[in-house]
Scaffold this motif. Structure first.
Motif, PDB file in Angstrom:
ATOM      1  N   THR A  98       0.858  -1.179   0.000  1.00 37.68           N
ATOM      2  CA  THR A  98       0.000   0.000   0.000  1.00 37.68           C
ATOM      3  C   THR A  98       0.897   1.233   0.000  1.00 37.68           C
ATOM      4  O   THR A  98       1.810   1.340   0.824  1.00 37.68           O
ATOM      5  N   LEU A  99       0.636   2.135  -0.934  1.00 36.31           N
ATOM      6  CA  LEU A  99       1.392   3.384  -1.038  1.00 36.31           C
ATOM      7  C   LEU A  99       0.469   4.526  -0.645  1.00 36.31           C
ATOM      8  O   LEU A  99      -0.683   4.580  -1.094  1.00 36.31           O
ATOM      9  N   MET A 100       0.965   5.445   0.170  1.00 40.34           N
ATOM     10  CA  MET A 100       0.130   6.565   0.599  1.00 40.34           C
ATOM     11  C   MET A 100       0.951   7.820   0.844  1.00 40.34           C
ATOM     12  O   MET A 100       2.172   7.758   1.031  1.00 40.34           O
ATOM     13  N   MET A 101       0.262   8.956   0.795  1.00 33.72           N
ATOM     14  CA  MET A 101       0.858  10.229   1.186  1.00 33.72           C
ATOM     15  C   MET A 101      -0.144  10.969   2.050  1.00 33.72           C
ATOM     16  O   MET A 101      -1.309  11.120   1.669  1.00 33.72           O
ATOM     17  N   VAL A 102       0.303  11.410   3.224  1.00 32.02           N
ATOM     18  CA  VAL A 102      -0.564  12.134   4.140  1.00 32.02           C
ATOM     19  C   VAL A 102       0.075  13.457   4.523  1.00 32.02           C
ATOM     20  O   VAL A 102       1.298  13.611   4.495  1.00 32.02           O
ATOM     21  N   ASP A 103      -0.785  14.416   4.874  1.00 37.33           N
ATOM     22  CA  ASP A 103      -0.335  15.724   5.331  1.00 37.33           C
ATOM     23  C   ASP A 103      -0.263  15.686   6.849  1.00 37.33           C
ATOM     24  O   ASP A 103      -1.295  15.609   7.527  1.00 37.33           O
ATOM     25  N   HIS A 118      -3.731  12.446   0.836  1.00 37.69           N
ATOM     26  CA  HIS A 118      -3.514  12.958  -0.513  1.00 37.69           C
ATOM     27  C   HIS A 118      -3.265  11.865  -1.544  1.00 37.69           C
ATOM     28  O   HIS A 118      -3.267  12.139  -2.744  1.00 37.69           O
ATOM     29  N   TRP A 119      -3.025  10.633  -1.053  1.00 39.41           N
ATOM     30  CA  TRP A 119      -2.709   9.540  -1.980  1.00 39.41           C
ATOM     31  C   TRP A 119      -2.872   8.237  -1.225  1.00 39.41           C
ATOM     32  O   TRP A 119      -2.366   8.084  -0.115  1.00 39.41           O
ATOM     33  N   PRO A 157       4.939  25.495   7.368  1.00 39.95           N
ATOM     34  CA  PRO A 157       5.411  24.434   6.455  1.00 39.95           C
ATOM     35  C   PRO A 157       4.795  23.077   6.801  1.00 39.95           C
ATOM     36  O   PRO A 157       5.074  22.522   7.863  1.00 39.95           O
ATOM     37  N   HIS A 158       3.940  22.581   5.921  1.00 43.99           N
ATOM     38  CA  HIS A 158       3.308  21.279   6.143  1.00 43.99           C
ATOM     39  C   HIS A 158       4.255  20.160   5.722  1.00 43.99           C
ATOM     40  O   HIS A 158       4.926  20.259   4.695  1.00 43.99           O
ATOM     41  N   ARG A 159       4.262  19.082   6.490  1.00 46.18           N
ATOM     42  CA  ARG A 159       5.096  17.920   6.188  1.00 46.18           C
ATOM     43  C   ARG A 159       4.261  16.891   5.432  1.00 46.18           C
ATOM     44  O   ARG A 159       3.273  16.379   5.968  1.00 46.18           O
ATOM     45  N   TYR A 160       4.653  16.605   4.207  1.00 46.10           N
ATOM     46  CA  TYR A 160       3.939  15.623   3.394  1.00 46.10           C
ATOM     47  C   TYR A 160       4.749  14.329   3.411  1.00 46.10           C
ATOM     48  O   TYR A 160       5.888  14.296   2.927  1.00 46.10           O
ATOM     49  N   VAL A 161       4.143  13.298   3.983  1.00 46.74           N
ATOM     50  CA  VAL A 161       4.856  12.059   4.265  1.00 46.74           C
ATOM     51  C   VAL A 161       4.376  10.963   3.323  1.00 46.74           C
ATOM     52  O   VAL A 161       3.181  10.659   3.264  1.00 46.74           O
ATOM     53  N   ILE A 162       5.308  10.394   2.560  1.00 45.68           N
ATOM     54  CA  ILE A 162       5.006   9.294   1.634  1.00 45.68           C
ATOM     55  C   ILE A 162       5.507   8.002   2.263  1.00 45.68           C
ATOM     56  O   ILE A 162       6.667   7.909   2.674  1.00 45.68           O
ATOM     57  N   PRO A 201       6.149   0.924   8.348  1.00 46.47           N
ATOM     58  CA  PRO A 201       6.430   1.133   6.926  1.00 46.47           C
ATOM     59  C   PRO A 201       7.703   0.437   6.446  1.00 46.47           C
ATOM     60  O   PRO A 201       8.693   0.383   7.170  1.00 46.47           O
ATOM     61  N   VAL A 202       7.656  -0.049   5.219  1.00 44.27           N
ATOM     62  CA  VAL A 202       8.827  -0.624   4.578  1.00 44.27           C
ATOM     63  C   VAL A 202       9.815   0.488   4.228  1.00 44.27           C
ATOM     64  O   VAL A 202      11.033   0.313   4.314  1.00 44.27           O
ATOM     65  N   ALA A 203       9.282   1.645   3.808  1.00 44.83           N
ATOM     66  CA  ALA A 203      10.125   2.782   3.420  1.00 44.83           C
ATOM     67  C   ALA A 203       9.305   4.054   3.522  1.00 44.83           C
ATOM     68  O   ALA A 203       8.064   4.013   3.549  1.00 44.83           O
ATOM     69  N   GLY A 204       9.983   5.184   3.567  1.00 41.34           N
ATOM     70  CA  GLY A 204       9.283   6.460   3.657  1.00 41.34           C
ATOM     71  C   GLY A 204      10.149   7.637   3.248  1.00 41.34           C
ATOM     72  O   GLY A 204      11.381   7.542   3.205  1.00 41.34           O
ATOM     73  N   MET A 205       9.494   8.750   2.941  1.00 35.35           N
ATOM     74  CA  MET A 205      10.164  10.005   2.585  1.00 35.35           C
ATOM     75  C   MET A 205       9.204  11.139   2.915  1.00 35.35           C
ATOM     76  O   MET A 205       7.984  10.932   2.994  1.00 35.35           O
ATOM     77  N   TYR A 206       9.731  12.335   3.133  1.00 40.87           N
ATOM     78  CA  TYR A 206       8.835  13.471   3.344  1.00 40.87           C
ATOM     79  C   TYR A 206       9.472  14.744   2.815  1.00 40.87           C
ATOM     80  O   TYR A 206      10.690  14.839   2.620  1.00 40.87           O
TER      81      TYR A 206
END
Length: 280
Positions: A98-103, A118-119, A157-162, A201-206
């Motif tokens: 599952t892939l997602m992006m949240v604010d 957001h995703w 500044p909002h942090r968008y986390v994938i 999570p297996v992996a992440g970025m923001y």
């Protein structure tokens, strides 16, 4: 040069390249863990973050983003390409993810109120990569198609986390998030993870996006100093800020240590191979 010696040296070169890739991935994972902690993503959004792969996020016209990089709404409006580089074989390429992006909003936000989604794509797969594995969403179910960030003006500044999670065999999404094109809305990431049993999570970025000037003083964050992180043998270290700046060059002493480590690795790998060649 004999054919046997040429083949042996080629094997040595390949082994060293693989060793360097593994070391770089391990250092990258240590760095993103530190970034998530220093940016308040852990523990406010995620209770823990122990990834087994390094995520790369590429926006057209921007390229690969850095952790915490400040970007504009325009820069992050197109759907990015996402790939991961596993640290080991624990990331099974045949699995569903599952892939997602949240604010996660600004640093210091009370995450118990939920996050803007957001995703969200279930059933994504990995593959078609080289050293990195592309995250393929075409065969998945897009609960929420990618929607670029649009933080309110003055909200900081909002942090968008994938994030990428592994789906268990028993994966069943909640009824309100089980069909495609649900759209952007507020949900609880922690509740979603708990209900579905997602692993990771297996992996992440923001990254961060800010519109206008903040009408308050956001909570402070500290820089990530990668030279203080655990570094595998033969890998140089450097310094990176918590706001997405690129790692600086290593000091001379670190560079010398890295060079010595690489030479040592070369001899460790070369010794048995050259002995075998000598016996031919």
């Amino acid at each position: 040069m004999t054919k046997a010696l040429f083949v042996s040296l080629s094997l040595i070169s390949a082994a060293l390249a693989q060793s360097n890739t593994t070391n770089n991935t391990a250092v990258g994972i240590e760095a993103i863990q530190a970034h998530f902690s220093n940016a308040g993503i852990v523990p406010s959004l995620l209770a823990t973050f122990d990834p087994s792969a390094l995520m790369t996020v590429d926006y057209s016209g921007v390229g690969d983003i850095q952790p915490g990089q400040a970007l504009s709404e325009t820069q992050v409006s197109p759907t990015p390409s996402v790939s991961i580089t596993p640290a080991n074989s624990s990331v099974q390429l045949g699995s569903n993810f599952t892939l997602m992006m949240v604010d996660a909003d600004a640093v210091g936000t009370d995450e118990s109120a939920g996050q803007t989604r957001h995703w969200l794509v279930n059933g994504v797969t990995l593959g078609n990569g080289t050293s990195a594995e592309n995250v393929t969403t075409s065969s998945g179910i897009a609960i929420t198609e990618y929607a670029g960030p649009a933080p309110p003006s003055g909200s900081g500044p909002h942090r968008y986390v994938i994030l990428l999670y592994k789906q268990p065999d028993t994966f069943t999404p909640p009824a309100n998030l089980s069909t495609a094109n649900v759209g952007v809305s507020v949900f609880s990431l922690s509740s979603y993870i708990q209900e579905t049993g997602l692993e990771g999570p297996v992996a992440g970025m923001y990254y961060t996006v800010e519109e206008g000037t903040a009408t308050f003083t956001p909570s402070a964050t500290s820089a990530v100093v990668t030279s203080t992180l655990p570094v595998p043998s033969g890998t140089s270290s450097g310094t990176a800020s918590g706001s997405g700046s690129s790692p600086s060059q290593s000091s001379n002493s670190n560079g010398a240590s890295a060079a010595f480590g690489s030479i040592s690795s070369l001899f460790m790998i070369a010794a048995p191979v050259l002995a075998a060649v000598a016996a031919i």
